[in-house]
Design an enzyme around this catalytic site. Structure first.
Site, PDB file in Angstrom:
ATOM      1  CD  GLN A  84       0.225  29.087 -23.943  1.00  0.00           C
ATOM      2  OE1 GLN A  84       1.040  29.908 -24.283  1.00  0.00           O
ATOM      3  NE2 GLN A  84      -0.938  28.944 -24.557  1.00  0.00           N
ATOM      4  CG  HIS A  85       0.413  23.735 -25.952  1.00  0.00           C
ATOM      5  ND1 HIS A  85      -0.774  24.144 -26.503  1.00  0.00           N
ATOM      6  CD2 HIS A  85       1.364  24.578 -26.440  1.00  0.00           C
ATOM      7  CE1 HIS A  85      -0.554  25.181 -27.301  1.00  0.00           C
ATOM      8  NE2 HIS A  85       0.733  25.464 -27.273  1.00  0.00           N
ATOM      9  CG  ASP A 242       4.225  29.885 -21.102  1.00  0.00           C
ATOM     10  OD1 ASP A 242       3.361  29.965 -21.996  1.00  0.00           O
ATOM     11  OD2 ASP A 242       5.189  29.099 -21.154  1.00  0.00           O
TER      12      ASP A 242
END
Length: 483
Positions: A84-85, A242
Site C-alpha cells: 500500500q501507499h 495487501d
C-alpha cells in the site's frame, strides 16, 4: 516451481507484489488447492530513501509466473494485490518518471504535519478521509515530490499505487479499488470519491488518477503483448492493497482481530462501520468488499527484530526471559506511535543482562505497539475472547508466537495457509468466475484453518515497563534528526 495434482475447476492467479518480492499462486477456484507457485525478488534502497523501480515489479511478476509452467497460461482470471501507499509516477507513455516512493519512506514527515494543519487539523482529516495522514500516506509523498523534485512532478501524467501499476500493465487501462485507494489520503471515505479540496491542496490534477472500480467488477482482460505467460483475454479483477487482500484470504468476518507480522506489523479487523480516529492511531481504510478495515500499522516488525538478533549474533528464537531491559526497536522511525524521526532505544541494561534478554526485549517492543492499538481497531461490541489470528512471515516463529500470547493474554490461532495476500487475490479472481463474495470463497477454501494456542496470563509487568520507557523517552524519540 511447486505443483500439485490436477485441478477440479477453473484456475485463477493471485499475485502478492510486496516490498521485498512478488509471489504468485495458481489456485483451483473450486477447491482452493494451490497447483503452482513462483516468487522473484525486488531491490529496495536503504536508509531514509525507500524506493523501488516499478519496472522491476513487472519483471519479477513475469519471472514468478514463468516458474508456474503452463498453469498460468491456463488461468481464467487474475488479481493483483500490492504493497500500500507507494507513489508511482508515470509519464505520458506510461513509463515511470522516477523510482516509486514506498510506504516506509518517511522523508515526507514535514509535509504530513503541514497538510494536517492546512486542512484544519487531525479531526478534519479523520472525518473526511477516515485517517490522519502520516509520512506513509501517498498524499504526503506527492507533496514531498512536488516540493523537492518539481521537474519530476511536472513530468507526471499519471499517478498510481503499486497494485494499480501492475493491473494497468495487464489491461492497458488505469483502475484502482476502494481498499487500496483509501490509503492515499486523497480519497474521501465519507463520500467514496476523490477529494478535490485535498488534491488542490497538493496541486494534483484529478485527471492523473485512476478510476475506482467496484468490488466484483471485471476491470479488463489481459491484453496482447503484455509479455506475460497469460492467455490473451484472461479476466482481470480490481485487485487491492495487501492488507485488504489478506482479509479476503482469511474470509474475515467482522470482529475477528488479525495481527500480521511482516516487514511492517499490522493489526486490523473487518467492520461494518467507517472508522474516524482523530488520534491517527487507527487508519480508517476501506476493504475490498464494500465494508471497512480499520487498521493500525507499525514500521518496525520482523526486519527490525532480525537486525537486533544479527547485531547480537543470535538466532531468531534465542530469547531468554527475565531481566529489566527495554528495547524500542524503532530502527526506521515509527508510525504507531507516530515518531517518524525516532531511532531504536535501549534502556535498563545491567551487568547481568544477557543477549537473549535483549533480543526478547526487541520482540516485546515490536509487539507492544501493535497490541496497544488492538482495542481501538475493534468495534465496541467485538468479542474479546475470540482468538487473535496471527499471520505474516513472523507468525511461524516460536518467539513471535510466545511474545504475542504473553503480551496479549488472548488465545492465538495460526492459519496453516502461508500466502494469505496472494490467496486473497486469488479468491477475488475466483469471485469473477463464480459471482461469489471473495471472502465467502476463502471460507469455502477453509483458509483460516490452523492450530489454536490457549490464552496465558498477560505479562502486565513487561507492558508497564515498556509504556513507562516510551513515556519517559518521548522528547528524545520525537526529535527531528534532520533539524
Amino acid at each position: 516451481m511447486s505443483s500439485a495434482p490436477a485441478a477440479e475447476g477453473p484456475l485463477v492467479v493471485g499475485v502478492d507484489s510486496s516490498t521485498q518480492s512478488t509471489k504468485v499462486l495458481v489456485v483451483d477456484a473450486a477447491t482452493g488447492q494451490v497447483v503452482a507457485s513462483g516468487q522473484a525478488p525486488h531491490t529496495v534502497t536503504s536508509g531514509s530513501r525507500r524506493e523501488s523501480d516499478p519496472e522491476q515489479w513487472f519483471s519479477a511478476l513475469g519471472d514468478a509466473l514463468r516458474q508456474c509452467g503452463t498453469y498460468a497460461r491456463e488461468a481464467a482470471a487474475v488479481s493483483v494485490a500490492g504493497q500500500q501507499h507507494g507513489l508511482v509516477t508515470l509519464d505520458e507513455r506510461g513509463r515511470p518518471v522516477r523510482p516509486a516512493l514506498l510506504w516506509n519512506d518517511v522523508r515526507s514527515a514535514p509535509q504530513a504535519r503541514r497538510l494536517v494543519e492546512e486542512l484544519g487539523g487531525a479531526k478534519a482529516w479523520a472525518d473526511r478521509v477516515g485517517s490522519v495522514p502520516g509520512p506513509s500516506f501517498t498524499v504526503t509523498k506527492w507533496a514531498w515530490l512536488a516540493e523537492h523534485e518539481p521537474t519530476s512532478a511536472r513530468a507526471t501524467a499519471a499517478v498510481r499505487l503499486p497494485h494499480d501499476y501492475l493491473t494497468q500493465r495487464l489491461t492497458g487501462s488505469g483502475t484502482t479499488d476502494r481498499g487500496d485507494v483509501s490509503g492515499t489520503g486523497w480519497w474521501a471515505s465519507a463520500t467514496e470519491s476523490y477529494d478535490e479540496d485535498i488534491l488542490g491542496l497538493v496541486g494534483l490534477d484529478p485527471a492523473t488518477l485512476p478510476r475506482v472500480a467496484l468490488p466484483g467488477e471485471v476491470v479488463g482482460t489481459v491484453r496482447g503483448g503484455a509479455e506475460l505467460p497469460f492467455s490473451q483475454g484472461t479476466l482481470v479483477a480490481p485487485g487491492t492493497g495487501d492488507n485488504a487482500a489478506a482479509a479476503l484470504g482469511l474470509g474475515l468476518r467482522p470482529g475477528t482481530p488479525v495481527l500480521s507480522l511482516g516487514t511492517s506489523g499490522t493489526v486490523y479487523a473487518a467492520s461494518e462501520h467507517r472508522s474516524t480516529d482523530p488520534t491517527g492511531t487507527v487508519a480508517g481504510f476501506a476493504d475490498a468488499r464494500g465494508a471497512w478495515l480499520p487498521l493500525a500499522c507499525t514500521l518496525n516488525c520482523t526486519l527490525a527484530v532480525d537486525r537486533v538478533a544479527a547485531l547480537l549474533s543470535l538466532g531468531r528464537d534465542a530469547v531468554e526471559s527475565g531481566g529489566s531491559v527495554t528495547l524500542l526497536p524503532y530502527l526506521d522511525g515509527e508510525r504507531t506511535p507516530n515518531l517518524p524521526h525516532a531511532s531504536g532505544l535501549l534502556h535498563g541494561l545491567r551487568h547481568d543482562t544477557t543477549p537473549g534478554q535483549i533480543l526478547q526485549a526487541a520482540y516485546d517492543g515490536a509487539v507492544h505497539a501493535l497490541l496497544g492499538a488492538l482495542d481501538a481497531v475493534l468495534d465496541a461490541d467485538a468479542d474479546r475472547s475470540r482468538p487473535l489470528l496471527l499471520i505474516g512471515g513472523g507468525a511461524r516463529g516460536t518467539a513471535w508466537q510466545q511474545t504475542v500470547r504473553r503480551l496479549s493474554g488472548r488465545p492465538v490461532q495460526i492459519p496453516e495457509a502461508r500466502e494469505l495476500v496472494a490467496l486473497g487475490a486469488a479468491a477475488q479472481a475466483a469471485g469473477l468466475l463464480t459471482g461469489e463474495d471473495p471472502a465467502a470463497v476463502a471460507r469455502r477454501w477453509n483458509t483460516a484453518r490452523g492450530q489454536v494456542f490457549d490464552a496465558v496470563d498477560r505479562d502486565e509487568a513487561a507492558l508497564s515497563r515498556i509504556a513507562d520507557a516510551l513515556r519517559d523517552a518521548a522528547p528524545l524519540l520525537d526529535g527531528d534528526a534532520t533539524a
